[in-house]
Design an enzyme around this catalytic site. Structure first.
Site, mmCIF file in Angstrom:
data_model
loop_
_atom_site.group_PDB
_atom_site.id
_atom_site.type_symbol
_atom_site.label_atom_id
_atom_site.label_comp_id
_atom_site.label_asym_id
_atom_site.label_seq_id
_atom_site.Cartn_x
_atom_site.Cartn_y
_atom_site.Cartn_z
ATOM 1 N N GLY A 1 108.365 -27.967 26.647
ATOM 2 C CA GLY A 1 108.009 -27.091 27.033
ATOM 3 C C GLY A 1 107.435 -25.999 25.857
ATOM 4 O O GLY A 1 107.605 -26.682 24.623
ATOM 5 N N ASP A 2 107.395 -24.464 26.425
ATOM 6 C CA ASP A 2 107.820 -23.192 25.330
ATOM 7 C C ASP A 2 106.168 -23.915 24.111
ATOM 8 O O ASP A 2 106.255 -23.042 22.809
ATOM 9 C CB ASP A 2 108.814 -23.593 24.274
ATOM 10 C CG ASP A 2 110.105 -23.275 25.571
ATOM 11 O OD1 ASP A 2 109.510 -22.487 26.218
ATOM 12 O OD2 ASP A 2 111.259 -23.976 24.888
ATOM 13 N N LYS B 1 102.772 -20.952 26.654
ATOM 14 C CA LYS B 1 101.625 -20.892 27.668
ATOM 15 C C LYS B 1 101.095 -19.051 27.845
ATOM 16 O O LYS B 1 100.675 -19.355 28.236
ATOM 17 C CB LYS B 1 102.048 -22.323 28.961
ATOM 18 C CG LYS B 1 102.431 -23.324 28.743
ATOM 19 C CD LYS B 1 103.005 -24.372 29.741
ATOM 20 C CE LYS B 1 104.495 -23.784 29.322
ATOM 21 N NZ LYS B 1 105.097 -24.153 28.447
ATOM 22 N N GLY B 2 102.539 -18.209 28.099
ATOM 23 C CA GLY B 2 102.337 -17.587 29.122
ATOM 24 C C GLY B 2 101.314 -16.354 27.893
ATOM 25 O O GLY B 2 100.921 -15.656 28.496
ATOM 26 N N GLY C 1 110.050 -19.793 31.190
ATOM 27 C CA GLY C 1 110.522 -18.613 30.553
ATOM 28 C C GLY C 1 109.096 -18.535 29.999
ATOM 29 O O GLY C 1 108.751 -19.004 28.643
ATOM 30 N N HIS C 2 108.304 -17.251 29.885
ATOM 31 C CA HIS C 2 106.597 -17.609 29.594
ATOM 32 C C HIS C 2 106.635 -16.481 29.009
ATOM 33 O O HIS C 2 107.009 -15.845 29.445
ATOM 34 C CB HIS C 2 105.650 -17.822 30.230
ATOM 35 C CG HIS C 2 105.301 -19.479 30.954
ATOM 36 N ND1 HIS C 2 104.690 -19.246 32.040
ATOM 37 C CD2 HIS C 2 106.932 -20.724 30.286
ATOM 38 C CE1 HIS C 2 104.920 -20.777 32.300
ATOM 39 N NE2 HIS C 2 105.954 -20.919 31.796
ATOM 40 N N THR C 3 107.099 -16.073 27.918
ATOM 41 C CA THR C 3 107.363 -15.515 27.042
ATOM 42 C C THR C 3 105.296 -14.116 27.180
ATOM 43 O O THR C 3 104.581 -14.859 26.501
ATOM 44 C CB THR C 3 107.346 -15.053 25.660
ATOM 45 O OG1 THR C 3 108.646 -16.195 25.541
ATOM 46 C CG2 THR C 3 107.882 -13.680 24.893
ATOM 47 N N GLN D 1 106.152 -25.811 31.629
ATOM 48 C CA GLN D 1 107.126 -26.632 31.201
ATOM 49 C C GLN D 1 106.321 -27.598 30.315
ATOM 50 O O GLN D 1 105.496 -26.760 29.888
ATOM 51 C CB GLN D 1 107.725 -28.374 32.100
ATOM 52 C CG GLN D 1 109.408 -27.760 32.427
ATOM 53 C CD GLN D 1 109.410 -26.180 33.996
ATOM 54 O OE1 GLN D 1 108.783 -26.958 34.566
ATOM 55 N NE2 GLN D 1 109.673 -25.726 34.032
ATOM 56 N N GLY E 1 118.394 -19.332 25.931
ATOM 57 C CA GLY E 1 118.848 -18.499 24.543
ATOM 58 C C GLY E 1 119.509 -19.412 23.937
ATOM 59 O O GLY E 1 119.760 -19.923 22.114
ATOM 60 N N ARG E 2 119.276 -21.176 24.294
ATOM 61 C CA ARG E 2 119.766 -22.450 23.012
ATOM 62 C C ARG E 2 118.963 -22.579 22.174
ATOM 63 O O ARG E 2 118.044 -22.043 22.016
ATOM 64 C CB ARG E 2 119.627 -23.453 23.844
ATOM 65 C CG ARG E 2 120.942 -23.826 25.424
ATOM 66 C CD ARG E 2 120.543 -24.546 25.920
ATOM 67 N NE ARG E 2 119.778 -25.378 26.937
ATOM 68 C CZ ARG E 2 119.144 -25.402 27.410
ATOM 69 N NH1 ARG E 2 119.658 -27.110 28.027
ATOM 70 N NH2 ARG E 2 117.867 -25.419 27.968
#
Ligand code: GDP
Ligand code: IMO
Ligand code: MG
Length: 441
Positions: free
Chosen positions: A31-32, A35-36, A59-61, A241, A319-320
């Protein structure tokens, strides 16, 4: 009726021949991967962007006019005018978090009622699903998954257990009765798990947000999308993900509860495999993971800390701090194979600027045996990652505009990635901005 089928068949043949099809975009790691940003970049080429699985755990930034926006359930094409955004049946929706997301997007002047449609078959996350997620994690102690606690696992469990409530149900008269029946089931389990938080406090906002959800366009998305395909509209299916979090192929049980891989778009949108054309697979130039579970290339030293700091590796949803390490080409090869990746996109290449040397894991040693195959048992075995290194560079990758601007050492790393995965790198992302993407082929 016969006329209808003839017309449909003809359109079908026409669309197949023109290869006006559906492309997929999904994560290849944990994940992360960015993608966004990539969906937002590619969106102009499509008429529709459709999310096919996951939920508010994602969470897609994106950066819109230099303002950071994090999307959770709504597709990342939403800031482009003239395209439609679809939430598929494979997605799970928390009406409360969905409403907050809608409010944020609408504050940018977007009228979501016009550009978003939602599948009546998507499942609903209830307040008790979130409570169950929390209670289940607490009961697992040190073996916890590290869930985002958004109620994802319990909601998909109710879906496959044939107990769930779907978005279409909110339009039915007996919704409240069915809600109460499911809630009662959940309360019994919660009692057994000694969960003592007051769930009633969450219900008021849940029902208020259900009222808001009713105002959206809720349809049979499978009909909508198939109709668009045969009339020649291009669709980008957006995954959430990443492959190593996939329920079947990820590092089970430390995974999410849906199929994050290409096949997931067929079940998550009602699109047949014959329509799938390109598969954009996204991978960072290094590797991260948030939450618990195996991570063969994790760096628990100052290099890992540096990647976290330079890459700003803190969860977009929770935020982890994200765990960081070198790129894992054994896992990446596996992910490219499972997904049939046609176009590999390497993100966050700029984060490696200034490193002395850059590692890439090219094989594992397990029980003294060397292997290139991602193994079945990653939780009980000790996996030793074997690395090859390239030298660092003294250039700012963010300043590169075309492939030939990239330093030789980065090209050596790219060549290693392509050789090990058997997949061409189509783009390299070198910054958070929409236009910071170098086309390689
Ligand atoms: P997603 O869940 O795959 O959409 O990724 P996230 O949005 O959770 O995390 C990716 C983070 O990396 C975001 O903060 C992006 O703004 C950022 N990002 C994406 N691409 C790049 C890149 O090429 N360089 C840098 N430095 N940051 C990037
Ligand atoms: P995007 O779409 C990174 C991780 C959680 C946890 C595990 C299970 O932004 O890439 P869940 O809440 O699904 O039960 O959590 O999966 N996880 C993610 N990690 N990016 C995500 O989404 C994630 N969604 C879930 O941290 O380890
Ligand atoms: Mg994310």
């Amino acid at each position: 009726m016969r006329d209808f089928f003839c017309k449909y068949q003809l359109q079908n043949i026409f669309a197949t021949q023109l290869r006006i099809m559906v492309d997929a975009l999904l994560g290849l790691q944990w994940g992360d991967e960015g993608k966004g940003k990539i969906v937002d970049f590619l969106a102009n080429e499509y008429a529709i962007i459709a999310r096919f699985q996951g939920g508010p755990n994602a969470g897609h930034t994106l950066y819109i006019n230099d303002k950071k926006v994090v999307l959770h359930t709504i597709p990342s094409g939403v800031f482009h005018p003239n395209l439609m955004n679809v939430i598929g049946n494979g997605v799970v929706i928390d009406p409360v978090s969905f409403q907050k997301e809608c409010e944020e997007i609408e504050s940018h002047g977007i009228d979501l009622k016009k550009v978003l449609i939602i599948s009546e078959r998507a499942h609903l996350i209830l307040p008790t699903h979130k409570a169950l997620d929390k209670a289940s994690e607490l009961s697992k102690g040190k073996n916890k998954i590290g869930s985002t606690l958004k109620g994802i696992g319990p909601t998909y469990m109710d879906k496959t257990g044939r107990n769930g409530l779907r978005v279409g149900d909110i339009l039915q008269k007996d919704f409240k009765e069915r809600y109460d029946a499911l809630k009662d089931k959940h309360l019994t389990i919660l009692q057994q798990l000694n969960f003592d938080e007051d769930i009633n406090q969450w219900e008021e906002e849940f029902f208020a947000s259900i009222e808001e959800l009713r105002k959206h366009t809720i349809v049979g998305v499978e009909f909508y999308l198939n109709d668009k395909i045969v009339s020649g509209k291009k669709i980008l299916a957006e995954g959430a993900q990443g492959t190593m979090l996939d329920i079947d192929f990820g590092t089970y049980p430390f995974v999410t509860s849906s199929n994050t891989v290409t096949a997931g778009l067929c079940t998550g949108l009602g699109i047949a495999p014959k329509w799938v054309n390109k598969v954009y697979g996204i991978s960072k130039a290094y590797c991260t993971r948030v939450g618990s579970g195996p991570f063969p290339t994790e760096l628990l030293d100052e290099v890992g800390d540096l990647l976290r700091k330079t890459g700003n590796e803190f969860g977009s949803t929770t935020g982890r701090p994200r765990r960081c390490g070198w790129i894992d080409l054994v896992a990446l090869q596996y992910a490219c194979m499972i997904n049939g990746v046609t176009d590999l996109i390497i993100t966050k290449a700029d984060v490696l600027d200034g490193m002395d040397r850059i590692g890439a894991c090219t094989s594992y040693t397990i029980d003294g045996v060397n292997t290139n195959q991602f193994p079945y048992d990653v939780t009980n075995k000790i996996i030793e990652a074997n690395y090859e290194y390239v030298n660092g560079w003294d250039k700012n990758l963010a300043d590169c505009k075309i492939g030939s601007d990239l330093p030789q050492s980065f090209l050596n790393l790219s060549a290693m990635i392509e050789a090990k995965t058997g997949t061409r790198i189509s783009h390299v992302s070198n910054g958070v901005g929409r236009d910071q993407l170098i086309q390689m082929i």
